[in-house]
Write a protein that holds these residues in place. Sequence first.
Motif, PDB file in Angstrom:
ATOM      1  N   HIS A  60       0.853  -1.178   0.000  1.00  0.00           N
ATOM      2  CA  HIS A  60       0.000   0.000   0.000  1.00  0.00           C
ATOM      3  C   HIS A  60       0.892   1.232   0.000  1.00  0.00           C
ATOM      4  O   HIS A  60       1.908   1.256   0.687  1.00  0.00           O
ATOM      5  CB  HIS A  60      -0.881   0.047   1.259  1.00  0.00           C
ATOM      6  CG  HIS A  60      -1.700  -1.182   1.454  1.00  0.00           C
ATOM      7  ND1 HIS A  60      -2.915  -1.356   0.861  1.00  0.00           N
ATOM      8  CD2 HIS A  60      -1.455  -2.313   2.157  1.00  0.00           C
ATOM      9  CE1 HIS A  60      -3.397  -2.539   1.200  1.00  0.00           C
ATOM     10  NE2 HIS A  60      -2.521  -3.142   1.991  1.00  0.00           N
ATOM     11  N   THR A  61       0.528   2.255  -0.762  1.00  0.00           N
ATOM     12  CA  THR A  61       1.245   3.527  -0.703  1.00  0.00           C
ATOM     13  C   THR A  61       0.541   4.395   0.329  1.00  0.00           C
ATOM     14  O   THR A  61      -0.655   4.648   0.217  1.00  0.00           O
ATOM     15  CB  THR A  61       1.241   4.213  -2.084  1.00  0.00           C
ATOM     16  OG1 THR A  61       1.789   3.297  -3.037  1.00  0.00           O
ATOM     17  CG2 THR A  61       2.081   5.474  -2.066  1.00  0.00           C
ATOM     18  N   LYS A  62       1.276   4.836   1.344  1.00  0.00           N
ATOM     19  CA  LYS A  62       0.688   5.568   2.465  1.00  0.00           C
ATOM     20  C   LYS A  62       1.395   6.888   2.693  1.00  0.00           C
ATOM     21  O   LYS A  62       2.595   6.997   2.499  1.00  0.00           O
ATOM     22  CB  LYS A  62       0.814   4.750   3.758  1.00  0.00           C
ATOM     23  CG  LYS A  62      -0.049   3.532   3.817  1.00  0.00           C
ATOM     24  CD  LYS A  62      -1.464   3.910   4.065  1.00  0.00           C
ATOM     25  CE  LYS A  62      -2.295   2.724   4.472  1.00  0.00           C
ATOM     26  NZ  LYS A  62      -3.670   3.091   4.668  1.00  0.00           N
ATOM     27  N   ARG A  63       0.631   7.883   3.138  1.00  0.00           N
ATOM     28  CA  ARG A  63       1.184   9.143   3.638  1.00  0.00           C
ATOM     29  C   ARG A  63       1.094   9.078   5.146  1.00  0.00           C
ATOM     30  O   ARG A  63       0.006   9.032   5.705  1.00  0.00           O
ATOM     31  CB  ARG A  63       0.354  10.328   3.136  1.00  0.00           C
ATOM     32  CG  ARG A  63       0.865  10.964   1.888  1.00  0.00           C
ATOM     33  CD  ARG A  63      -0.025  12.108   1.440  1.00  0.00           C
ATOM     34  NE  ARG A  63       0.264  13.310   2.201  1.00  0.00           N
ATOM     35  CZ  ARG A  63      -0.639  14.044   2.840  1.00  0.00           C
ATOM     36  NH1 ARG A  63      -1.899  13.703   2.835  1.00  0.00           N
ATOM     37  NH2 ARG A  63      -0.285  15.114   3.487  1.00  0.00           N
TER      38      ARG A  63
ATOM     39  N   HIS B 141       4.444  15.114   6.640  1.00  0.00           N
ATOM     40  CA  HIS B 141       4.034  13.812   6.149  1.00  0.00           C
ATOM     41  C   HIS B 141       5.168  13.180   5.347  1.00  0.00           C
ATOM     42  O   HIS B 141       5.931  13.877   4.692  1.00  0.00           O
ATOM     43  CB  HIS B 141       2.809  13.941   5.232  1.00  0.00           C
ATOM     44  CG  HIS B 141       1.554  14.241   5.977  1.00  0.00           C
ATOM     45  ND1 HIS B 141       1.150  15.519   6.263  1.00  0.00           N
ATOM     46  CD2 HIS B 141       0.613  13.419   6.498  1.00  0.00           C
ATOM     47  CE1 HIS B 141       0.009  15.478   6.921  1.00  0.00           C
ATOM     48  NE2 HIS B 141      -0.340  14.222   7.086  1.00  0.00           N
ATOM     49  N   VAL B 142       5.244  11.849   5.389  1.00  0.00           N
ATOM     50  CA  VAL B 142       6.215  11.105   4.593  1.00  0.00           C
ATOM     51  C   VAL B 142       5.431  10.091   3.773  1.00  0.00           C
ATOM     52  O   VAL B 142       4.575   9.380   4.309  1.00  0.00           O
ATOM     53  CB  VAL B 142       7.235  10.370   5.502  1.00  0.00           C
ATOM     54  CG1 VAL B 142       8.211   9.560   4.673  1.00  0.00           C
ATOM     55  CG2 VAL B 142       7.964  11.353   6.389  1.00  0.00           C
ATOM     56  N   LYS B 143       5.701  10.036   2.460  1.00  0.00           N
ATOM     57  CA  LYS B 143       5.002   9.094   1.590  1.00  0.00           C
ATOM     58  C   LYS B 143       5.888   7.870   1.388  1.00  0.00           C
ATOM     59  O   LYS B 143       7.026   7.980   0.934  1.00  0.00           O
ATOM     60  CB  LYS B 143       4.699   9.755   0.246  1.00  0.00           C
ATOM     61  CG  LYS B 143       3.728   8.993  -0.605  1.00  0.00           C
ATOM     62  CD  LYS B 143       3.352   9.797  -1.837  1.00  0.00           C
ATOM     63  CE  LYS B 143       2.341   9.032  -2.657  1.00  0.00           C
ATOM     64  NZ  LYS B 143       1.983   9.760  -3.876  1.00  0.00           N
ATOM     65  N   VAL B 144       5.372   6.685   1.757  1.00  0.00           N
ATOM     66  CA  VAL B 144       6.138   5.444   1.664  1.00  0.00           C
ATOM     67  C   VAL B 144       5.273   4.311   1.118  1.00  0.00           C
ATOM     68  O   VAL B 144       4.052   4.346   1.228  1.00  0.00           O
ATOM     69  CB  VAL B 144       6.726   5.014   3.027  1.00  0.00           C
ATOM     70  CG1 VAL B 144       7.913   5.832   3.410  1.00  0.00           C
ATOM     71  CG2 VAL B 144       5.682   5.061   4.107  1.00  0.00           C
TER      72      VAL B 144
END
Length: 87
Positions: free
Chosen positions: A47-50, A59-62
């Motif tokens: 899943h791509t999560k903020r 916020h970090v997007k990972v």
Amino acid sequence: MARVCSIRGSRVRMGGKIHRSGLAKKKGGIGRHVTKVVKRSVSPNLHTKRIYVPELGRHVKVKLSAKAIKTINKNGAYVTLKKAGLI
């Protein structure tokens, strides 16, 4: 971006699916036989999560696997991301 978890490093794995034919002896047949082994890929649950990191105030997007999300919930975002080398 590749299908790899940023924290755990889980990636697509290759495996085999066994094709069988015949009727089981229990059901009155002569038994099951392996006729073919087919390659298949096993993908991680990504899943791509903020994620908001309060220590950084941003916020970090990972890209995370489901298990990595549980790790972040348990240990905290800052500690987990720092250990993985993402911040």
